[in-house]
Design a protein around this motif. Structure first.
Motif, mmCIF file in Angstrom:
data_model
loop_
_atom_site.group_PDB
_atom_site.id
_atom_site.type_symbol
_atom_site.label_atom_id
_atom_site.label_comp_id
_atom_site.label_asym_id
_atom_site.label_seq_id
_atom_site.Cartn_x
_atom_site.Cartn_y
_atom_site.Cartn_z
ATOM 1 N N GLY A 1 0.129 -29.822 -9.265
ATOM 2 C CA GLY A 1 1.331 -30.616 -9.523
ATOM 3 C C GLY A 1 2.217 -30.043 -10.609
ATOM 4 O O GLY A 1 3.162 -30.677 -11.046
ATOM 5 N N MET B 1 4.812 -27.179 -11.373
ATOM 6 C CA MET B 1 5.661 -26.204 -10.701
ATOM 7 C C MET B 1 6.083 -25.113 -11.686
ATOM 8 O O MET B 1 6.885 -25.361 -12.595
ATOM 9 C CB MET B 1 6.887 -26.893 -10.102
ATOM 10 N N ILE B 2 5.522 -23.929 -11.533
ATOM 11 C CA ILE B 2 5.807 -22.821 -12.439
ATOM 12 C C ILE B 2 7.286 -22.462 -12.421
ATOM 13 O O ILE B 2 7.852 -22.055 -13.441
ATOM 14 C CB ILE B 2 4.957 -21.587 -12.064
ATOM 15 N N ASN B 3 7.940 -22.615 -11.284
ATOM 16 C CA ASN B 3 9.365 -22.274 -11.181
ATOM 17 C C ASN B 3 10.241 -23.155 -12.055
ATOM 18 O O ASN B 3 11.396 -22.833 -12.317
ATOM 19 C CB ASN B 3 9.835 -22.372 -9.725
ATOM 20 N N ASN B 4 9.696 -24.279 -12.520
ATOM 21 C CA ASN B 4 10.476 -25.191 -13.359
ATOM 22 C C ASN B 4 10.749 -24.633 -14.752
ATOM 23 O O ASN B 4 11.499 -25.228 -15.517
ATOM 24 C CB ASN B 4 9.746 -26.534 -13.504
ATOM 25 N N GLU C 1 -0.265 -19.319 -9.237
ATOM 26 C CA GLU C 1 0.926 -20.095 -8.876
ATOM 27 C C GLU C 1 0.577 -21.171 -7.858
ATOM 28 O O GLU C 1 1.007 -22.328 -7.975
ATOM 29 C CB GLU C 1 2.006 -19.167 -8.314
ATOM 30 N N LYS C 2 -0.217 -20.794 -6.849
ATOM 31 C CA LYS C 2 -0.624 -21.760 -5.822
ATOM 32 C C LYS C 2 -1.507 -22.841 -6.430
ATOM 33 O O LYS C 2 -1.385 -24.023 -6.098
ATOM 34 C CB LYS C 2 -1.373 -21.034 -4.707
ATOM 35 N N TRP C 3 -2.410 -22.423 -7.337
ATOM 36 C CA TRP C 3 -3.318 -23.388 -7.971
ATOM 37 C C TRP C 3 -2.538 -24.411 -8.787
ATOM 38 O O TRP C 3 -2.778 -25.619 -8.678
ATOM 39 C CB TRP C 3 -4.311 -22.638 -8.864
ATOM 40 N N PHE C 4 -1.599 -23.946 -9.599
ATOM 41 C CA PHE C 4 -0.809 -24.857 -10.421
ATOM 42 C C PHE C 4 0.058 -25.771 -9.560
ATOM 43 O O PHE C 4 0.214 -26.968 -9.861
ATOM 44 C CB PHE C 4 0.062 -24.071 -11.411
ATOM 45 N N GLU C 5 0.640 -25.237 -8.482
ATOM 46 C CA GLU C 5 1.460 -26.057 -7.596
ATOM 47 C C GLU C 5 0.626 -27.133 -6.916
ATOM 48 O O GLU C 5 1.061 -28.274 -6.770
ATOM 49 C CB GLU C 5 2.153 -25.175 -6.556
ATOM 50 N N ASN C 6 -0.597 -26.780 -6.490
ATOM 51 C CA ASN C 6 -1.497 -27.774 -5.893
ATOM 52 C C ASN C 6 -1.870 -28.854 -6.900
ATOM 53 O O ASN C 6 -2.084 -30.017 -6.532
ATOM 54 C CB ASN C 6 -2.758 -27.097 -5.360
ATOM 55 N N HIS D 1 1.179 -32.897 -18.024
ATOM 56 C CA HIS D 1 0.745 -33.293 -16.691
ATOM 57 C C HIS D 1 -0.573 -34.066 -16.749
ATOM 58 O O HIS D 1 -0.745 -35.075 -16.046
ATOM 59 C CB HIS D 1 0.592 -32.055 -15.804
#
Length: 228
Positions: free
Chosen positions: A156, A158-161, A149-154, A194
């Motif tokens: 760009g 956003m898994i929460n999307n 989750e942190k890797w994907f957010e870094n 992305h």
């Protein structure tokens, strides 16, 4: 009395060479007009219209109307997955020219499979994510770990999307050229979108291959240790 789905109906639909070309031409996930599909299949407009009607009736294609124009695309991701899997067991195409050889290399290296990444690039990214513990395979589906989750957010993404989408989050899709798996589903589409938005890769104008840019190569080396 047979109680199983009538797969012979679908097999008959896609066994016709022109229809097979139409389906393959739409594997990039885009919608195309009948005229362009006729050109790709090298048939007349009335002939391609007849084939398109049968594919729509068979729920393999759907039609989008824009004003007076009609565009055709694959009915859904499941159709694309079936076509990709059939490619894994189909005989290899016979290469007859240098141009065809170059196109085959491009498609095998990196391409879109509906709306996600496939080919050597798609498979390599998937395996790197697994090897680094950023995703795991559980009950035949991919799950993103806390580190992931942190890797994907870094990156760009956003898994929460993902929200309340009915689409499967992430699952293995058998790659016809690599005979291994790449990521499909919401996550696979998010990665491909992305990468394109960031100009880490660009789509070919002649086939469904994609080309990794220098920025993309640097990103993959720094974030996943992949060298290209």
């Amino acid at each position: 009395m047979n109680v199983y789905p009538n797969i012979s109906y679908i097999a008959k639909l896609i066994s016709e060479p022109t229809r097979a070309i139409i389906l393959e031409s739409l594997m990039g996930g885009q919608a195309l007009p009948a005229g362009e599909l006729a050109y790709m299949a090298k048939v007349s407009h009335p002939t391609v219209s007849s084939h398109l009607s049968k594919l729509v009736e068979g729920n393999l294609l759907k039609v989008e109307q824009f004003g007076r124009h009609r565009y055709y695309k694959l009915a859904n991701e499941q159709v694309a997955e079936v076509i990709e899997k059939l490619g894994a067991i189909a005989p290899s195409v016979q290469i007859r020219s240098l141009k065809q050889s170059d196109q085959m290399k491009q498609v095998r290296y990196a391409r879109t499979c509906y709306d996600h990444l496939a080919g050597e690039l798609g498979v390599s990214i998937t395996e790197a994510l697994l090897n680094q513990g950023l995703i795991i395979l559980k009950d035949d589906l991919y799950e993103v770990t806390k580190e992931g989750e942190k890797w994907f957010e870094n990156l760009g993404i956003m898994i929460n999307n993902v929200g309340k989408t009915r689409r499967v989050f992430a699952k293995p899709c058998l790659d016809w050229s690599e005979r291994r798996y790449h990521i499909s589903g919401w996550l696979g589409a998010a990665i491909a979108t992305h990468f394109l938005d960031q100009k880490w890769m660009i789509k070919s104008t002649t086939n469904r291959s994609v080309h990794l840019t220098e920025e993309g190569k640097i990103m993959l080396e720094q974030s996943l240790g992949l060298e290209y």
